[in-house]
Design a protein around this motif. Structure first.
Motif, PDB file in Angstrom:
ATOM      1  N   PHE A   1       0.998  -1.013  -0.254  1.00  0.00           N
ATOM      2  CA  PHE A   1      -0.204   0.287   0.154  1.00  0.00           C
ATOM      3  C   PHE A   1       0.549   1.011   0.194  1.00  0.00           C
ATOM      4  O   PHE A   1       0.747   2.239  -0.816  1.00  0.00           O
ATOM      5  CB  PHE A   1      -0.905  -0.014   1.272  1.00  0.00           C
ATOM      6  N   GLU A   2       1.814   1.550   1.159  1.00  0.00           N
ATOM      7  CA  GLU A   2       2.885   2.044   0.743  1.00  0.00           C
ATOM      8  C   GLU A   2       3.603   2.554  -0.431  1.00  0.00           C
ATOM      9  O   GLU A   2       4.150   3.767  -0.598  1.00  0.00           O
ATOM     10  CB  GLU A   2       3.252   2.409   1.875  1.00  0.00           C
ATOM     11  N   THR A   3       3.690   1.727  -1.416  1.00  0.00           N
ATOM     12  CA  THR A   3       4.591   2.067  -2.958  1.00  0.00           C
ATOM     13  C   THR A   3       3.774   2.310  -3.634  1.00  0.00           C
ATOM     14  O   THR A   3       3.592   3.288  -4.239  1.00  0.00           O
ATOM     15  CB  THR A   3       4.899   0.433  -3.300  1.00  0.00           C
ATOM     16  N   GLN A   4       2.341   1.168  -4.282  1.00  0.00           N
ATOM     17  CA  GLN A   4       1.328   2.387  -4.508  1.00  0.00           C
ATOM     18  C   GLN A   4      -0.073   1.243  -4.271  1.00  0.00           C
ATOM     19  O   GLN A   4       0.005   0.382  -3.964  1.00  0.00           O
ATOM     20  CB  GLN A   4       1.273   1.391  -6.232  1.00  0.00           C
ATOM     21  N   GLN A   5      -0.339   2.452  -4.468  1.00  0.00           N
ATOM     22  CA  GLN A   5      -2.639   2.207  -4.017  1.00  0.00           C
ATOM     23  C   GLN A   5      -3.249   2.133  -4.654  1.00  0.00           C
ATOM     24  O   GLN A   5      -4.676   1.336  -4.211  1.00  0.00           O
ATOM     25  CB  GLN A   5      -2.638   3.309  -2.893  1.00  0.00           C
ATOM     26  N   LEU A   6      -3.236   2.022  -6.022  1.00  0.00           N
ATOM     27  CA  LEU A   6      -4.434   1.876  -7.000  1.00  0.00           C
ATOM     28  C   LEU A   6      -4.028   1.597  -8.660  1.00  0.00           C
ATOM     29  O   LEU A   6      -2.277   1.916  -8.575  1.00  0.00           O
ATOM     30  CB  LEU A   6      -5.159   3.038  -7.201  1.00  0.00           C
TER      31      LEU A   6
END
Length: 898
Positions: free
Chosen positions: A444-449
Motif C-alpha cells: 500500500f505504501e508503494t502504490q495504492q491503485l
C-alpha cells in the motif's frame, strides 16, 4: 409631628397670619459630585439669617427641615441653619430617575417627576421643606429640574443586523432597519444621525422621525443589484448622537440579495455530433446534454425534453433522461434502422423560453460483433473496483474471465494491458477461461491503485477492452520509525521544573489509525521525566543536578494504533551541563602541619587538598594565602604549601594561615580553610649559662664547711624544648689541692662539698663545668669555670685575681652526666651488639669493685677531716666584690626548662 406640636402650643391666629406655601425652582446637571450648591432657601425666600438679626433680638434662629424622608432626600443635603441645599454623595442619574414616565412617583412627600407641563425632556425632583420657628413658618415646595448630559453612547440592541433586498429592487427603494439604536439621553443628546462606513456605491441611509420623536433609519437602494454578480454586502451601520463631543455606537449590517428568476437555461453548444456502432448493446450511452441556469433553487431547475420535430422512431430508438439529459440506446439497431438521426432537445426552465440543442447521431452498421469479455470476480469487487489487502500472499486469485466470440466464427485471444504485479493466464483444461492473479505481494505504501485492462481480439481485428481497477487496502505492516535512533540532548543543571527537552517525531507509513503514533517512556526512564503521549514533547519535572548525575540514558517507544500494534524503540541520552553552583571544598576545614624548625626555604610543608564538584572551568580551583603571604606561598595547581624562608621555632613556634580557594566560574565561588603550622624543635641552641656570669669570678669557701653543704650552683637555660632543653651538669676538669672534694648535681647544677677540708686543702680550686643538653641527634653543651678559694679569709685579693688570669692546666674528662631519662636513640640490634655487651659487662664489674674500694677509703678520711674542721671553723667571705652576699644563703634548687 413637629407641625402638630406647633398647632397646640402656638396661637392659631398667629399661625394663620404667617403660614403660607411657597414654591422654589432649581435646575442642575446630572452626575455632579457631592457638595455642589443647588440653592439657598433662606436667601431665595428673603428670610432673615443669623447675621441679619440684631444681637439683642430674642427671636429663635431659623430652622429648615425636610417634611418627610423619601427617595429625593438621598440625593440632597439640607443645612438646617442656613437653608443651603447641596448635592449628596449619591450621584444623580437622570436616566435612572426618569425612565419614560410622565407622572410623579411619590415617596413619602418627595417625588421624582417627568413632567410634560415643562418640556418633554424635563425630569423633576420634588422636596417639601418646613421653615421654623412659628414666626416664619411656611411649607416650601422645592422643584429641582435634572438637566440631561451626554453620558450615554448610542447602542444597537443586537450586534448583527440582517436585511434582505430582492435583486430586482428599483432605485430609491426604502427598507426600514428594524433594530434602531437606543440612547437613554434626551433631546439633542439622543440619537441624531446614522451612516454606513462602506456603501459600495449602491446604498445610502435616511432617517425618519415620528410624532413621538423616535428616529428610524431606512436603507435606500441607489443602484442596480444583481445576485449573480454579488449576493451579499457586509458593512457597518454607525449611530451618532448630538452631544458635544458626539458619542457613537455601531453594529454589523449584512445586506443579502435575494434571487429572482431573471436567468434562463443555456447550452454551451448549439449542435453535438455523435457516432454509434450498429452492434452496440442496449443501454449504451450515446451522449449527454447539459444546460446551465445562473439562478438559485427552484429558479434554476432544468428539465430536458425532445422537440415536437423529433420523429417517433428516433424517440423510440433513443431514450432521453429528463433530469440528467443522458441519451441512451433503448432498442437494438437492425438493418432497417436509419443511419442518421437528428435529435432536437429542449432545456426547460420555469417561466423561460426553452434552450435548444441539436444532437446528430450517425449509426455505423457492423456486420461482425466484437469479442465478449465476461468477468467473474473472486476478490471483493464494487462497481468495477477490486479491493485487495496488501498482505495477501503471491498468486492470490482476483477474477475469472470468459473470452468468447458472440458469432462463434472466429478465434479469440486475450492479453493483460497495464503495469502491476498481475498475471492473466489460461485456466486449463477449459478453453477461453483465463485467471487473473497477483505475482508478488502488494504494498500500500508503494502504490495504492492499479488500473489494468483485459483486452480480447479476434482474427478479423475486432477487439474489446475491459478495464479493472485494483485498490490496495492498507494493513498494519509498518512500525513507527523515529527520525533518529539515538537522540542526544543537553540541558543545564538547576533547570526550572517541567522544562522542555525536545519533541520526539516518529512516522508510520501506514494510513488511518494504523499510522497514528503514540509515544511512551521505556521502563528504564526515571520517574521525573515525562513524555506526552500525543505530541511527543519530552519534559523533566524536577531540577537536575550534574553533581548528582551527569548522564541519563533510557529508551522511548513509538507505538501505532493498528491491531496488533507495532512499535519501535529509540534511545535518549541527556547530558546535564554544569553550572557553577558548588563552592570549592577543602577536605578538612582545619589543617595542621608539624614542621621541624630550620626547614629549608621553599621546602614542602604540606599539601592542601581541595575539590570542586563542578566540571571544566567551573571546577578549576586557585589557592592563595590570605595572611602571611610574605612568608608562605602555595602552589595553585598542586596545593603544596611552602615557606619562603627557613623557620626558627625560638622566634615563633606556630603560624595560623587562612587559605582561600576560588573556582573559575562566573561569578566565582570561594571558600576558606584554617592552616596551623607547628614548628618542631631541633637541638640548635646550646645551653646558656646565666650563673656564674664570668670565668673570672670566685667564691670563698671556709675550711669549716661541713661535708654535704651547698657551696654554689651553676644555672643555665636552653631555648630549645623537650629533650633538647633537658640540661645536665658535670665537672669535666678539676684543679686544686684536692679537687675531688667538690661535686656537682647533674640535674640542679648545685655544687656541694663532698669531704671535710684539711689544713693542706687550702688554696684555689678551679672546676670546669660542662652544661649539656640531651638533644638528638647530637647534644650541645657549654662550659663555665667555677673558681672556689678555700681559706679562712681573703688577705690578698690581687693575688687571687692574678691566679685567675692564668690559663689553668686542666685535663678534660669525657664523663657523661648520669641523668635518668628515656633514651631517644634507636636501639641497636642485639645480634650486632652482643660482643660489645659482653665487654661492657666485664668492665662494669671491675668498675664496681674499684668504686667500692674507693668509697671505703674516702669515708675513713672524711671522719678525720670533720674533726679538723671543727677545730678551725671560721666565717668565709667571698673575695670578689662582684659576688652578692645573699649567695651565701642561697639554697640548692632545680632548674628545669622543659
Amino acid at each position: 409631628h413637629l407641625l402638630l406640636f406647633l398647632l397646640f402650643v402656638g396661637p392659631f391666629n398667629c399661625f394663620a397670619s404667617y403660614s403660607r406655601a411657597t414654591e422654589l425652582f432649581y435646575s442642575l446637571n446630572e452626575g455632579l459630585p457631592a457638595g455642589v450648591l443647588i440653592g439657598s432657601l433662606a436667601r431665595d425666600l428673603r428670610l432673615p439669617t443669623a447675621g441679619d438679626q440684631h444681637p439683642a433680638s430674642l427671636q429663635p434662629p431659623l430652622s429648615f427641615t425636610l417634611a418627610s424622608h423619601g427617595l429625593g432626600e438621598q440625593y440632597v443635603q439640607l443645612d438646617n441653619r442656613s437653608g443651603e441645599l447641596h448635592t449628596s454623595d449619591v450621584e444623580i442619574d437622570r436616566e435612572a430617575l426618569c425612565v419614560e414616565s410622565s407622572g410623579a412617583a411619590v415617596f413619602g412627600g418627595s417625588a421624582v417627576v417627568s413632567s410634560s407641563s415643562l418640556s418633554p425632556e424635563s425630569c423633576l425632583l420634588l422636596l417639601d421643606v418646613l421653615v421654623l420657628p412659628q414666626e416664619y413658618f411656611r411649607l416650601v415646595k422645592v422643584k429641582i429640574a435634572i438637566r440631561d448630559v451626554n453620558d450615554n453612547a448610542p447602542r444597537f440592541p443586537v450586534p448583527h443586523i440582517r436585511l434582505s433586498v430582492p435583486e430586482n429592487a428599483p432605485v430609491n427603494t426604502r427598507l426600514a432597519i428594524e433594530h434602531p439604536a437606543l440612547d437613554p439621553d434626551m433631546g439633542t443628546n439622543g440619537v441624531q444621525t446614522y451612516r454606513l462606513r462602506d456603501n459600495y456605491g449602491v446604498f445610502t441611509l435616511d432617517v425618519e422621525e415620528n410624532e413621538n420623536g423616535e428616529r428610524t433609519p431606512y436603507l435606500i437602494v441607489m443602484g442596480a443589484l444583481d445576485r449573480e454578480t454579488q449576493d451579499e454586502y457586509v458593512t457597518v451601520i454607525v449611530a451618532e448622537d448630538g452631544g458635544t463631543p458626539p458619542l457613537v455606537g455601531s453594529a454589523t449590517l449584512t445586506i443579502g440579495i435575494s434571487d429572482i428568476n431573471d436567468n434562463c437555461p443555456q447550452f454551451n453548444d448549439s449542435q453535438l455530433n455523435v457516432t454509434l456502432y450498429g452492434n452496440s448493446s442496449l443501454g449504451t450511452r450515446v451522449a449527454t446534454v447539459h444546460a446551465v441556469d445562473m439562478d438559485l433553487g427552484s429558479n434554476a431547475q432544468i428539465t430536458y425534453s425532445y422537440s415536437q420535430k423529433v420523429p417517433q422512431p428516433s424517440r423510440d430508438l433513443f431514450h432521453l433522461n429528463e433530469s440528467t439529459g443522458a441519451i441512451t440506446l433503448s432498442t437494438k439497431v437492425d438493418g432497417d434502422t436509419p443511419k442518421l438521426h437528428r435529435l432536437i432537445i429542449l432545456g426547460n426552465g420555469p417561466g423561460c423560453i426553452p434552450a435548444v440543442i441539436t444532437v446528430l447521431v450517425t449509426i455505423i452498421k457492423v456486420m461482425l460483433r466484437p469479442p465478449e469479455v465476461v468477468p467473474r470476480f473472486i476478490a471483493n469487487e464494487v462497481e468495477g473496483v477490486v479491493y485487495l489487502k496488501e498482505l495477501e500472499p503471491i498468486n492470490t486469485p482476483i477474477a475469472f474471465f470468459t473470452i468468447k466470440d458472440p458469432d462463434e466464427k472466429y478465434k479469440v485471444s486475450c492479453y493483460l494491458d497495464g503495469d502491476g504485479p498481475f498475471r492473466l493466464s489460461p485456466y486449463k483444461p477449459y478453453n477461453n477461461e483465463y485467471l487473473l492473479e497477483t505475482t508478488k505481494p502488494l504494498d500500500f505504501e508503494t502504490q495504492q491503485l492499479y488500473e489494468i485492462s483485459v483486452v480480447a481480439w479476434n482474427t478479423e481485428g475486432f477487439h474489446i477492452k475491459k478495464v479493472i481497477k485494483v485498490q490496495v487496502l492498507d494493513d498494519n505492516d509498518n512500525s513507527p520509525v523515529f527520525s533518529e535512533q539515538l537522540i542526544e540532548l543537553s540541558i543545564e543543571e538547576n533547570n526550572v521544573p517541567n522544562a522542555f527537552l525536545t519533541k520526539l517525531h516518529a512516522t508510520d507509513a501506514d494510513s488511518g489509525e494504523r499510522g497514528q503514533v503514540s509515544y511512551f517512556l521505556g521502563p528504564d526512564a526515571p520517574s521525573y521525566f515525562s513524555l506526552d503521549k500525543t505530541t511527543g514533547v519530552l519534559t523533566v519535572s524536577t531540577q537536575l543536578d550534574r553533581e548528582e548525575k551527569e548522564k541519563y540514558r533510557y529508551t522511548v517507544k513509538a507505538v501505532d494504533s493498528g491491531f496488533p500494534p507495532r512499535e519501535s524503540i529509540a534511545t535518549v541520552t541527556i547530558t546535564v551541563l554544569d553550572k557553577n553552583d558548588n563552592s570549592p571544598r577543602f577536605i578538612n576545614k582545619d589543617f595542621s602541619f608539624f614542621v621541624p624548625e630550620n626547614f629549608p626555604g621553599f621546602g614542602e610543608i604540606g599539601v592542601i587538598s581541595v575539590t570542586d564538584a563542578d566540571a571544566g572551568q567551573n571546577g578549576w580551583v586557585a589557592l592563595s594565602v590570605l595572611n602571611g603571604s610574605d612568608i608562605f606561598v602555595i602552589d595553585t595547581g598542586k596545593g603544596v604549601l611552602r615557606a619562603k624562608v627557613s623557620l626558627d621555632r625560638e622566634q615563633q613556634s606556630s603560624y595560623v594561615l587562612w587559605i582561600e580557594a576560588v573556582d573559575g566560574g562566573d561569578p566565582a565561588l570561594s571558600s576558606t580553610a584554617k592552616i596551623t603550622i607547628l614548628l618542631l624543635d631541633i637541638n640548635d641552641n646550646p645551653p646558656l649559662v646565666l650563673f656564674p656570669q664570668s670565668n673570672m669570678s670566685y667564691l670563698l669557701v671556709l675550711p669549716s664547711t661541713l661535708p654535704g653543704s651547698p657551696i654554689t650552683e651553676v644555672y643555665a637555660v636552653d631555648k630549645d624544648t623537650g629533650m633538647n632543653a633537658v640540661i645536665a651538669y658535670s665537672i669535666i676538669g678539676r684543679r686544686g689541692p684536692r679537687p675531688e672534694s667538690f661535686r656537682i648535681d647533674p640535674k640542679t647544677g648545685n655544687i656541694t662539698l663532698e669531704e671535710s677540708l684539711m689544713q693542706n686543702d687550702y688554696g684555689l680550686y678551679r672546676l670546669l663545668v660542662k652544661v649539656s643538653d640531651h638533644g638528638y641527634p647530637e647534644p650541645l653543651h657549654s662550659t663555665v669555670m667555677v673558681n672556689l678559694f678555700v681559706n679562712d679569709t681573703v688577705s690578698n685579693e690581687s693575688y687571687i685575681e692574678s691566679l685567675l688570669r692564668k690559663e689553668p692546666d686542666i685535663s678534660v674528662e669525657e664523663k657523661q652526666p648520669q641523668i635518668s631519662i628515656e633514651p631517644t636513640h634507636k636501639k641497636m640490634e642485639s645480634a650486632s651488639c652482643m660482643p660489645t655487651l659482653v665487654a661492657l659487662s666485664i668492665i662494669s664489674l671491675g668498675s664496681i669493685a674499684l668504686v667500692t674500694g674507693m668509697g671505703i677509703y674516702i669515708c675513713l678520711r672524711k671522719g678525720k677531716k670533720h674533726h679538723r674542721a671543727d677545730e678551725n671553723l671560721e666565717v668565709q667571705i667571698p673575695l670578689n666584690g662582684r659576688i652578692n652576699l645573699h649567695m651565701l644563703e642561697k639554697k640548692p634548687m632545680e632548674i628545669s626548662n622543659i
